[in-house]
Scaffold this motif. Structure first.
Motif, PDB file in Angstrom:
ATOM      1  N   ARG A  20       0.698  -1.096   0.022  1.00 49.85           N
ATOM      2  CA  ARG A  20      -0.005   0.083   0.079  1.00 49.85           C
ATOM      3  C   ARG A  20       1.104   1.299   0.069  1.00 49.85           C
ATOM      4  O   ARG A  20       1.956   1.420   0.783  1.00 49.85           O
ATOM      5  N   GLU A  96      -6.940   2.525  -7.459  1.00 53.59           N
ATOM      6  CA  GLU A  96      -7.792   2.364  -6.152  1.00 53.59           C
ATOM      7  C   GLU A  96      -9.294   2.436  -6.891  1.00 53.59           C
ATOM      8  O   GLU A  96      -9.487   3.206  -7.824  1.00 53.59           O
ATOM      9  N   HIS A 162      -2.704   0.219  -3.964  1.00 52.34           N
ATOM     10  CA  HIS A 162      -3.817   0.788  -2.953  1.00 52.34           C
ATOM     11  C   HIS A 162      -4.431  -0.363  -2.172  1.00 52.34           C
ATOM     12  O   HIS A 162      -4.645  -1.273  -2.593  1.00 52.34           O
ATOM     13  N   GLY A 163      -5.150   0.352  -0.821  1.00 49.90           N
ATOM     14  CA  GLY A 163      -5.624  -0.446  -0.107  1.00 49.90           C
ATOM     15  C   GLY A 163      -6.738  -1.809  -0.417  1.00 49.90           C
ATOM     16  O   GLY A 163      -6.512  -2.834  -0.459  1.00 49.90           O
TER      17      GLY A 163
END
Length: 201
Positions: A20, A96, A162-163
């Motif tokens: 991340r 994301e 990204h998360g």
């Protein structure tokens, strides 16, 4: 002193690391309504970084032979903070999945509350003004093939991503037979590690 993270020494195996990005310099305490959301989301997407990577993130990043970023600035800035300059691939495939949001509404909530509420709604099928959950899963499936191809070519790949999308990528990799040797965390700079025998096609 923080111990340096090292990929395990085993028989030749391909490796994909999903990391991340760093923490954006962004104020999440503001209270907004739905009409403000598109503008605020854009502000978040162009924010610079507010922190530096820990030693473990730097260590594993420098062990990877190919570097991949999304096309969002926080991904590129995070790669730079890790000391990485030679980027093999930058693509919107890895960006994301944006939060959905309504077009109107007077309710004012903190950005953190909005993010939680809208992400849960997204998982349940709400996708107004955004990519659907199903579309994001399909994009993740496609993206894993690019990562696997780079891993087959270079041996190891780092995605500075990204998360939410990294979690979808992790799930897709596991379904394709990749072994999760370290599960990704939710914090900035956290990472998951996935391995596969070198004969993968």
């Amino acid at each position: 002193m923080t111990a340096e993270f090292r990929l395990p020494a085993t028989q030749p195996r391909m490796k994909i690391v999903l990391m991340r990005h760093g923490k954006p310099d962004f104020d999440f305490s503001r209270r907004i309504n739905a009409v403000d959301f598109a503008r605020i989301a854009h502000e978040y997407d162009i924010a610079r970084l507010a922190d530096t990577p820990p030693a473990a993130a730097i260590s594993i990043a420098r062990q990877c032979q190919a570097i991949v970023c999304s096309d969002l600035i926080r991904s590129a800035l995070s790669a730079q903070a890790l000391g990485l300059e030679d980027i093999a691939l930058t693509s919107p495939l890895f960006r994301e999945s944006p939060l959905p949001y309504p077009d109107s509404g007077a309710v004012r909530l903190s950005l953190t509350a909005w993010a939680v509420l809208l992400r849960i709604s997204w998982l349940l099928g709400y996708s107004r003004n955004a990519e659907s959950f199903q579309a994001a899963r399909q994009r993740a499936q496609k993206a894993t093939h690019h990562l696997a191809g780079l891993a087959a070519e270079h041996g190891s790949v780092l995605l500075v991503g990204h998360g939410v999308m990294n979690r979808l990528l992790a799930k897709a990799l596991r379904k394709q037979g990749w072994q999760e040797t370290q599960a990704p965390g939710s914090k900035h700079w956290s990472f998951g590690v996935y391995e596969y025998p070198a004969g993968y096609r």
